[in-house]
Design an enzyme around this catalytic site. Structure first.
Site, PDB file in Angstrom:
ATOM      1  N   HIS A   1      -0.503  11.343   2.402  1.00 34.12           N
ATOM      2  CA  HIS A   1       0.186  10.186   1.832  1.00 34.12           C
ATOM      3  C   HIS A   1      -0.684   8.956   2.084  1.00 34.12           C
ATOM      4  O   HIS A   1      -0.520   8.252   3.050  1.00 34.12           O
ATOM      5  CB  HIS A   1       1.542  10.032   2.521  1.00 34.12           C
ATOM      6  CG  HIS A   1       2.376   8.915   1.979  1.00 34.12           C
ATOM      7  ND1 HIS A   1       2.618   8.745   0.640  1.00 34.12           N
ATOM      8  CD2 HIS A   1       3.052   7.922   2.609  1.00 34.12           C
ATOM      9  CE1 HIS A   1       3.401   7.687   0.470  1.00 34.12           C
ATOM     10  NE2 HIS A   1       3.668   7.170   1.660  1.00 34.12           N
TER      11      HIS A   1
ATOM     12  N   GLY B   1      16.177   3.454   5.341  1.00 37.08           N
ATOM     13  CA  GLY B   1      17.296   4.248   5.868  1.00 37.08           C
ATOM     14  C   GLY B   1      18.610   3.891   5.185  1.00 37.08           C
ATOM     15  O   GLY B   1      19.390   4.777   4.805  1.00 37.08           O
TER      16      GLY B   1
HETATM   17  N1  APR Z   1      15.570   4.160  17.091  1.00 38.64           N
HETATM   18  C1  APR Z   1      16.300   3.831  16.014  1.00 38.64           C
HETATM   19  N2  APR Z   1      15.924   2.901  15.120  1.00 38.64           N
HETATM   20  C2  APR Z   1      14.759   2.275  15.337  1.00 38.64           C
HETATM   21  C3  APR Z   1      13.929   2.564  16.449  1.00 38.64           C
HETATM   22  C4  APR Z   1      14.386   3.556  17.354  1.00 38.64           C
HETATM   23  N3  APR Z   1      13.679   3.893  18.426  1.00 38.64           N
HETATM   24  N4  APR Z   1      12.841   1.763  16.391  1.00 38.64           N
HETATM   25  C5  APR Z   1      12.970   1.023  15.281  1.00 38.64           C
HETATM   26  N5  APR Z   1      14.129   1.320  14.639  1.00 38.64           N
HETATM   27  C6  APR Z   1      14.686   0.738  13.425  1.00 38.64           C
HETATM   28  C7  APR Z   1      14.513  -0.754  13.326  1.00 38.64           C
HETATM   29  O1  APR Z   1      15.475  -1.440  14.107  1.00 38.64           O
HETATM   30  C8  APR Z   1      14.688  -0.990  11.824  1.00 38.64           C
HETATM   31  O2  APR Z   1      16.025  -1.309  11.495  1.00 38.64           O
HETATM   32  O3  APR Z   1      13.998   1.251  12.273  1.00 38.64           O
HETATM   33  C9  APR Z   1      14.304   0.365  11.195  1.00 38.64           C
HETATM   34  C10 APR Z   1      13.112   0.276  10.271  1.00 38.64           C
HETATM   35  O4  APR Z   1      13.501  -0.474   9.180  1.00 38.64           O
HETATM   36  P1  APR Z   1      12.532  -1.494   8.387  1.00 38.64           P
HETATM   37  O5  APR Z   1      11.753  -2.294   9.343  1.00 38.64           O
HETATM   38  O6  APR Z   1      13.375  -2.160   7.350  1.00 38.64           O
HETATM   39  O7  APR Z   1      11.493  -0.518   7.690  1.00 38.64           O
HETATM   40  P2  APR Z   1      11.696   0.299   6.324  1.00 38.64           P
HETATM   41  O8  APR Z   1      11.214  -0.504   5.192  1.00 38.64           O
HETATM   42  O9  APR Z   1      13.083   0.852   6.286  1.00 38.64           O
HETATM   43  O10 APR Z   1      10.662   1.486   6.543  1.00 38.64           O
HETATM   44  C11 APR Z   1      10.895   2.472   7.525  1.00 38.64           C
HETATM   45  O11 APR Z   1       9.818   4.229   6.316  1.00 38.64           O
HETATM   46  O12 APR Z   1       8.682   4.234   4.310  1.00 38.64           O
HETATM   47  C12 APR Z   1       8.557   4.177   5.702  1.00 38.64           C
HETATM   48  O13 APR Z   1       6.560   2.851   6.018  1.00 38.64           O
HETATM   49  C13 APR Z   1       7.940   2.861   6.164  1.00 38.64           C
HETATM   50  O14 APR Z   1       7.558   3.620   8.407  1.00 38.64           O
HETATM   51  C14 APR Z   1       8.374   2.825   7.585  1.00 38.64           C
HETATM   52  C15 APR Z   1       9.773   3.473   7.520  1.00 38.64           C
END
Ligand code: APR
Length: 308
Positions: A175, A13
């Protein structure tokens, strides 16, 4: 000028927000995370990069959906990664709950946004978002194909020692390891790739592409973010600039390719209304078989979600 909301301020994100800010094509980016300070911190960091890299896009971070009011485009990256001991079904249920609740919160404040899903498992999360949103499927779709194709193109560029810019390719299906790269539709500046790469080397590249995500998880202990983030930002750009670009997009099929009520990767034209058109290629028997196998694998996961 548009307002874009990115849900999830994790690796992917934050990268979407950062890449998009650098394009300087939207007015405002709202980064939302359940961990509000993380979103606030990453938005502030990217805003402080603006004077250095020269862009005007404003960024805010928040955990309050009121700040997402009247978003034109929403990118969903929220979710949790698969943890040791967690079954695939547990992951589907956890992330589907997250995606569903996020979509509902978004729609309380934005009437008819275009929703781009990035959370995994991608195809079923796009389906979950579509079901929760209750808006046209041309406005709810997923990012996977641009990333998978980019991996394929990068590997080909290395093999041929040419610029990745000159490699064009199409890739279809889910995917995951059933994805269907299409060498017949892969060219290097118009030259069919099959004239430049020997079948054995091409097969190895296709296999490496299929497990491209896993290769990075092995190297870094977590999934990738630069290419996935840039890929989602490219979709936003095509919509904001009404470019009518053709990308592989995870889209709902309603009879195309002989497939119905399923979300899988197909070439589609992206413009100001989201998916402007799904393109139906004339696949040969073998390609069609692979696509249908991939669709069957996706359908299985969609069925798991439907039974939850
Ligand atoms: N609302 C908002 N944010 C949320 C929620 C929610 N209900 N639940 C989790 N999050 C946030 C987490 O706090 C975290 O900051 O989503 C974020 C996910 O970030 P990462 O764990 O760093 O994961 P990332 O590598 O960004 O991947 C996110 O994209 O490519 C796909 O497989 C990957 O499903 C994964 C997603």
């Amino acid at each position: 000028m548009s307002k874009v909301t990115v849900i999830g301020a994790g690796n992917v994100g934050a990268t979407v927000a950062n890449v998009l800010a650098h394009r300087d094509i939207v007015n405002e980016i709202v980064l939302v995370d359940i961990v509000g300070d993380l979103a606030r911190g990453k938005a502030l960091d990217t805003w402080q990069q603006a004077p250095i890299d020269s862009y005007s896009t404003k960024l805010i971070g928040t955990s309050d959906y009121k700040d997402t009011k009247n978003s034109d485009i929403v990118v969903i990256t929220a979710g949790i990664p698969r943890k040791p001991g967690m079954s695939r079904d547990d992951l589907i249920s956890t992330n589907a709950n997250i995606v569903t609740s996020v979509v509902k919160s978004v729609l309380e404040h934005s009437k008819n946004p275009i929703i781009i899903v990035v959370s995994n498992p991608l195809d079923v999360m796009t389906y979950a978002a579509f079901k929760a949103a209750g808006i046209k499927s041309s406005r709810v779709f997923g990012m996977a194909g641009i990333l998978d194709t980019a991996r394929y193109r990068a590997f080909l560029a290395t093999e041929l020692n040419v610029s990745p810019k000159d490699i064009q390719a199409v890739l279809m299906g889910g995917h995951g390891d059933t994805m269907v790269p299409l060498p017949r539709y892969t060219t290097v500046s118009g030259i069919p790739v099959t004239e430049l790469v020997k079948p054995k080397a091409l097969d190895a590249i296709i296999e490496r592409t299929k497990s491209g995500g896993g290769e990075l998880v092995k190297l870094m202990g977590t999934s990738a973010w630069y290419a996935p983030g840039a890929a989602a930002a490219q979709m936003v750009e095509a919509i904001v600039k009404n470019e009518n670009r053709i990308f592989p997009v995870c889209a709902q099929l309603t009879g195309q390719y002989g497939l119905n009520d399923i979300f899988v990767g197909v070439p589609a034209k992206l413009g100001k209304n989201g998916i402007e058109r799904i393109i139906e290629l004339k696949l040969n028997k073998e390609e069609k078989k692979l696509l249908h196998e991939s669709a069957a694998a996706v359908k299985e996961v969609m069925d798991v979600f439907d039974k939850m």
